[in-house]
Design a protein around this motif. Structure first.
Motif, short mmCIF file in Angstrom:
data_model
loop_
_atom_site.label_atom_id
_atom_site.label_comp_id
_atom_site.label_asym_id
_atom_site.label_seq_id
_atom_site.Cartn_x
_atom_site.Cartn_y
_atom_site.Cartn_z
N ARG A 18 0.84 -1.20 0.00
CA ARG A 18 0.00 0.00 0.00
C ARG A 18 0.87 1.25 0.00
O ARG A 18 1.97 1.26 0.54
CB ARG A 18 -0.88 0.05 1.24
N LYS A 19 0.31 2.29 -0.59
CA LYS A 19 0.88 3.64 -0.48
C LYS A 19 -0.28 4.57 -0.16
O LYS A 19 -1.31 4.52 -0.86
CB LYS A 19 1.58 4.08 -1.76
N ASN A 20 -0.14 5.37 0.88
CA ASN A 20 -1.21 6.29 1.31
C ASN A 20 -2.52 5.53 1.53
O ASN A 20 -3.58 5.95 1.08
CB ASN A 20 -1.41 7.41 0.30
N SER A 21 -2.44 4.39 2.16
CA SER A 21 -3.59 3.55 2.50
C SER A 21 -4.29 2.92 1.30
O SER A 21 -5.31 2.27 1.45
CB SER A 21 -4.62 4.33 3.34
N GLU A 22 -3.76 3.12 0.09
CA GLU A 22 -4.36 2.53 -1.10
C GLU A 22 -3.54 1.34 -1.56
O GLU A 22 -2.33 1.44 -1.74
CB GLU A 22 -4.47 3.56 -2.22
N SER A 23 -4.21 0.23 -1.76
CA SER A 23 -3.55 -0.98 -2.23
C SER A 23 -3.16 -0.82 -3.69
O SER A 23 -3.96 -0.38 -4.51
CB SER A 23 -4.51 -2.17 -2.07
N PHE A 24 -1.89 -1.18 -4.03
CA PHE A 24 -1.48 -1.13 -5.43
C PHE A 24 -0.94 -2.48 -5.92
O PHE A 24 -0.68 -2.65 -7.10
CB PHE A 24 -0.46 -0.01 -5.68
N PHE A 25 -0.80 -3.45 -5.00
CA PHE A 25 -0.34 -4.77 -5.42
C PHE A 25 -0.74 -5.80 -4.37
O PHE A 25 -0.55 -5.57 -3.18
CB PHE A 25 1.18 -4.80 -5.59
N GLU A 26 -1.33 -6.91 -4.83
CA GLU A 26 -1.66 -8.02 -3.93
C GLU A 26 -1.09 -9.32 -4.50
O GLU A 26 -1.08 -9.50 -5.71
CB GLU A 26 -3.17 -8.18 -3.76
N ASP A 27 -0.65 -10.17 -3.60
CA ASP A 27 -0.11 -11.47 -3.99
C ASP A 27 -0.75 -12.52 -3.08
O ASP A 27 -0.71 -12.38 -1.86
CB ASP A 27 1.41 -11.47 -3.82
N GLU A 28 -1.35 -13.54 -3.67
CA GLU A 28 -1.96 -14.64 -2.92
C GLU A 28 -1.21 -15.92 -3.28
O GLU A 28 -1.64 -16.66 -4.16
CB GLU A 28 -3.44 -14.77 -3.27
N PRO A 29 -0.10 -16.17 -2.61
CA PRO A 29 0.75 -17.31 -2.98
C PRO A 29 0.20 -18.68 -2.59
O PRO A 29 0.76 -19.70 -2.99
CB PRO A 29 2.06 -17.03 -2.26
N GLY A 30 -0.85 -18.74 -1.81
CA GLY A 30 -1.41 -20.04 -1.43
C GLY A 30 -1.09 -20.39 0.01
O GLY A 30 -0.89 -19.54 0.84
N LEU A 44 9.32 1.92 -7.75
CA LEU A 44 8.36 2.70 -6.97
C LEU A 44 8.84 4.14 -6.79
O LEU A 44 10.04 4.39 -6.65
CB LEU A 44 8.14 2.07 -5.59
N GLU A 45 7.90 5.06 -6.79
CA GLU A 45 8.21 6.47 -6.56
C GLU A 45 8.57 6.69 -5.09
O GLU A 45 8.14 5.91 -4.23
CB GLU A 45 7.01 7.33 -6.92
N PRO A 46 9.33 7.74 -4.79
CA PRO A 46 9.62 8.05 -3.39
C PRO A 46 8.34 8.24 -2.59
O PRO A 46 7.33 8.73 -3.10
CB PRO A 46 10.41 9.36 -3.47
N GLY A 47 8.39 7.82 -1.34
CA GLY A 47 7.24 7.98 -0.45
C GLY A 47 7.23 6.95 0.64
O GLY A 47 8.14 6.14 0.76
N GLN A 48 6.16 6.97 1.43
CA GLN A 48 6.01 6.02 2.52
C GLN A 48 5.07 4.90 2.07
O GLN A 48 4.00 5.16 1.50
CB GLN A 48 5.47 6.68 3.77
N TYR A 49 5.46 3.68 2.34
CA TYR A 49 4.72 2.50 1.92
C TYR A 49 4.49 1.58 3.11
O TYR A 49 5.17 1.69 4.13
CB TYR A 49 5.50 1.73 0.84
N GLN A 50 3.55 0.64 2.93
CA GLN A 50 3.30 -0.39 3.93
C GLN A 50 3.18 -1.72 3.18
O GLN A 50 2.66 -1.78 2.08
CB GLN A 50 1.99 -0.17 4.70
N VAL A 51 3.67 -2.76 3.83
CA VAL A 51 3.42 -4.12 3.35
C VAL A 51 2.65 -4.81 4.46
O VAL A 51 2.98 -4.69 5.64
CB VAL A 51 4.71 -4.87 2.96
N GLU A 52 1.57 -5.50 4.09
CA GLU A 52 0.74 -6.22 5.05
C GLU A 52 0.74 -7.69 4.67
O GLU A 52 0.70 -8.04 3.50
CB GLU A 52 -0.70 -5.70 5.01
N LEU A 53 0.76 -8.53 5.67
CA LEU A 53 0.70 -9.97 5.46
C LEU A 53 -0.39 -10.53 6.35
O LEU A 53 -0.42 -10.25 7.55
CB LEU A 53 2.05 -10.61 5.81
N VAL A 54 -1.29 -11.29 5.75
CA VAL A 54 -2.36 -11.93 6.50
C VAL A 54 -2.23 -13.43 6.27
O VAL A 54 -2.10 -13.89 5.14
CB VAL A 54 -3.75 -11.45 6.03
N SER A 55 -2.23 -14.17 7.37
CA SER A 55 -2.16 -15.63 7.33
C SER A 55 -3.12 -16.16 8.39
O SER A 55 -2.84 -16.06 9.59
CB SER A 55 -0.74 -16.12 7.59
N GLY A 56 -4.26 -16.70 7.95
CA GLY A 56 -5.27 -17.14 8.91
C GLY A 56 -5.76 -15.96 9.72
O GLY A 56 -6.16 -14.94 9.17
#
Length: 67
Positions: A18-30, A44-56
């Motif tokens: 995510r950048k600025n709370s907007e998702s720009f890429f998702e990966d569902e590897p299984g 990626l352009e300069p700025g603040q980003y977040q990576v989120e991981l959800v498992s169960g």
């Protein structure tokens, strides 16, 4: 950036960038016992980003800056 997670229950994994709370890429590897994947962030352009991981029912987030 490398994302690694131990997933002994073999639950589905979702990685979201995510950048600025907007998702720009998702990966569902299984559902693997151990998940490790490298993501290329060089375009990626300069700025603040977040990576989120959800498992169960587990949720992880990491913020990072690109200058």
């Amino acid at each position: 950036m490398e994302v690694t997670v131990s997933n002994p229950k073999m639950e589905d994994v979702l990685v979201t960038f995510r950048k600025n709370s907007e998702s720009f890429f998702e990966d569902e590897p299984g559902n693997y016992k151990m998940f490790r994947r490298k993501y290329n962030l060089k375009d990626l352009e300069p700025g603040q980003y977040q990576v989120e991981l959800v498992s169960g029912d587990k949720y992880y987030t990491h913020s990072f800056d690109i200058e």
